[in-house]
Scaffold this active site. Sequence first.
Site, PDB file in Angstrom:
ATOM      1  N   GLY A 160       0.600  -1.487   0.058  1.00  0.00           N
ATOM      2  CA  GLY A 160      -0.282  -0.185  -0.038  1.00  0.00           C
ATOM      3  C   GLY A 160       0.628   1.196   0.001  1.00  0.00           C
ATOM      4  N   TYR A 161       1.734   1.377   1.095  1.00  0.00           N
ATOM      5  CA  TYR A 161       3.082   2.611   1.109  1.00  0.00           C
ATOM      6  C   TYR A 161       3.603   2.366  -0.719  1.00  0.00           C
ATOM      7  CZ  TYR A 161       6.604   5.547   2.496  1.00  0.00           C
ATOM      8  OH  TYR A 161       7.527   6.187   3.311  1.00  0.00           O
ATOM      9  N   ALA A 162       3.873   1.409  -1.123  1.00  0.00           N
ATOM     10  CA  ALA A 162       4.366   1.459  -2.247  1.00  0.00           C
ATOM     11  C   ALA A 162       4.102   1.975  -3.677  1.00  0.00           C
ATOM     12  CB  ALA A 162       5.850   0.205  -2.439  1.00  0.00           C
ATOM     13  N   SER A 164       1.246   4.054  -2.887  1.00  0.00           N
ATOM     14  CA  SER A 164       0.779   5.212  -2.407  1.00  0.00           C
ATOM     15  C   SER A 164       1.834   5.990  -3.297  1.00  0.00           C
ATOM     16  CB  SER A 164      -0.014   5.363  -1.219  1.00  0.00           C
ATOM     17  OG  SER A 164       1.732   5.626  -0.476  1.00  0.00           O
ATOM     18  N   LYS A 165       3.053   5.975  -2.712  1.00  0.00           N
ATOM     19  CA  LYS A 165       4.152   6.566  -3.027  1.00  0.00           C
ATOM     20  C   LYS A 165       4.833   6.880  -4.747  1.00  0.00           C
ATOM     21  CE  LYS A 165       4.700   8.363   1.514  1.00  0.00           C
ATOM     22  NZ  LYS A 165       4.745  10.110   1.437  1.00  0.00           N
TER      23      LYS A 165
END
Length: 256
Positions: A160-162, A164-165
Site C-alpha cells: 500500500g505504501y509503495a 501510494s508513493k
Amino acid sequence: MSIQQMFSLAGKTALVTGCNKGIGKSMALGLAEAGANIIGVSSSMPLHGSDIENDVQALGKSFKAYQADMSNRESLYAFIQKLKSENTTIDILVNNAGTIMRAPAAEHPDEYWDKVININLDAPFILARELGKDMIARGSGKIIFTCSLLSFQGGIMVPGYAASKGALNSLVKALANEWAGKGVNVNGIAPGYIATDNTEALRNDEERSKSILSRIPAGRWGEASDLKGATIFLASNAANYIHGTIITVDGGWMGR
C-alpha cells in the site's frame, strides 16, 4: 535579485501537514528559519504548546495549529473549509503527512490498504486541488509532496505504501503539467532512509539495518534535518523554473 532574496521566505505562509514530529517537523522548522510563518496540521497536533510551535515562535515567526484526520474526508474537508473561512493565504503547501503499514502482500488486509491510500494519496491530492486553485487564481504558489524511495522502487511488505508513493511520483508530474504555466510550482522530495518513527522497525532489525546501511554511500541513516535544505529550495524563488521534479535526499541510495 540577490541569492539571499532568492532563498528568503519572508512574508510567506507555509502549510505543513504532519509537522508534529519527524520529517514534517524539520521541514516546518526549516521554512520558518528561512522566514515563513507556519500553519501546522495533523491528527495529533496539540492546538497550543507543541514543540514545533515553541521552536517556530522562538524564531520570531507565527505558528497556528489545526487538527485533522487525513484518513477521514469529512475531517479533511472541515479543515479546508475552516482555513478558507479565515481568509488564510497559503503560499506554500507541504503535503508531508503519511503513514506506513507493514504486512506481506498476500496477507495485506483491506484496512491497511485503505488507510495508507487515504492518508498518503487521497488527502494530499485533495489539499493540492483545493489550495492549488487559490494559487492558480493568484498566479503564484509552491506545492511540495513528500514522496519516497518507493516512488521509484517496490519495497518489501509495504504494498500500500509503495503504491501510494509511486502514485505521488505521477501526481507531481500531472499537476506540474497543468499548473506550471499558471505560476504554481509542483515538486516532490523523496527522503531516503531517515531515522524516524516510520523506520524504527527497520533500524531495530539488525539484519535489515545492516543491509540498508551497506547500500548507502554516505554510510549512515539520514536525519530529519537533512530535509531542510531541499524544502527551503523548492519553496523559494530559487526554484521558480523547476516543475514536476522529485529531489532525492537519500545519502546516495538511488545512485547505487
